[in-house]
Design a protein around this motif. Structure first.
Motif, PDB file in Angstrom:
ATOM      1  N   ASP A   4      -4.149  12.518  10.659  1.00  0.00           N
ATOM      2  CA  ASP A   4      -3.739  14.048  10.782  1.00  0.00           C
ATOM      3  C   ASP A   4      -2.407  13.893   9.777  1.00  0.00           C
ATOM      4  OD1 ASP A   4      -5.546  14.777  12.280  1.00  0.00           O
ATOM      5  OD2 ASP A   4      -4.249  14.484  14.014  1.00  0.00           O
ATOM      6  N   GLN A   5      -1.754  12.651   9.527  1.00  0.00           N
ATOM      7  CA  GLN A   5      -0.580  12.803   8.820  1.00  0.00           C
ATOM      8  C   GLN A   5      -0.379  11.579   7.850  1.00  0.00           C
ATOM      9  OE1 GLN A   5       3.109  12.739  11.275  1.00  0.00           O
ATOM     10  NE2 GLN A   5       2.690  14.779  12.141  1.00  0.00           N
ATOM     11  N   ARG A   6       0.207  12.051   6.659  1.00  0.00           N
ATOM     12  CA  ARG A   6       0.346  10.744   5.559  1.00  0.00           C
ATOM     13  C   ARG A   6       1.235   9.848   6.176  1.00  0.00           C
ATOM     14  NH1 ARG A   6       1.812  12.928  -0.346  1.00  0.00           N
ATOM     15  NH2 ARG A   6      -0.106  13.930   0.101  1.00  0.00           N
ATOM     16  N   LEU A   7       0.695   8.511   5.780  1.00  0.00           N
ATOM     17  CA  LEU A   7       1.689   7.443   6.279  1.00  0.00           C
ATOM     18  C   LEU A   7       2.386   7.187   4.997  1.00  0.00           C
ATOM     19  CD1 LEU A   7      -0.734   5.218   8.101  1.00  0.00           C
ATOM     20  CD2 LEU A   7       1.064   6.643   9.094  1.00  0.00           C
ATOM     21  N   GLY A  98      -3.674   9.321   6.512  1.00  0.00           N
ATOM     22  CA  GLY A  98      -3.085   8.896   7.777  1.00  0.00           C
ATOM     23  C   GLY A  98      -3.686   7.581   8.239  1.00  0.00           C
TER      24      GLY A  98
END
Length: 117
Positions: A4-7, A98
């Motif tokens: 869901d989110q970019r690391l 993510g």
């Protein structure tokens, strides 16, 4: 949830270093992670030096540096390989920014090497 989110590059580098302490990594220009590691997919396998290159917002790219990949007897090309000797590990939608490279791309590389052998 993963994907869901970019690391961050720092997070990716930390998890790679934790999973593969023998590897060497660096972040260049603040936007690209380079990680080189030796992988031995099985006890009977050769040891391969691979480089994972990851630029934020793009798919990670993996190259086998050593030993050079060889054609199988009777083959005209090495399957599942892109130009510039980048290996094909997954379909574009199977990896997102993510996901941890240490938990996906690195193990998938070992699996690719087993099939290549």
């Amino acid at each position: 949830m993963a994907g869901d989110q970019r690391l961050s590059l720092a997070s990716q580098a930390f998890s790679l270093r934790h999973a593969y302490p023998q590897g060497r990594g660096r972040i260049e220009r603040g936007s690209q992670l380079l990680f080189t590691v030796q992988l031995q997919p099985t006890a009977a396998s050769r040891t391969y030096t691979v480089r994972i290159e990851y630029t934020l917002g793009r798919q990670p790219q993996v190259r086998v540096l050593n030993p050079p990949l060889r054609l199988r007897e009777g083959a005209s090309e090495i399957p599942h390989i892109y130009s510039a000797d980048r290996i094909c590990l997954h379909l574009p939608e199977e990896w997102t920014a993510g996901m941890q490279i240490a938990d996906t791309i690195a193990p998938w590389t070992s699996e690719w090497l087993v099939v290549h052998e």
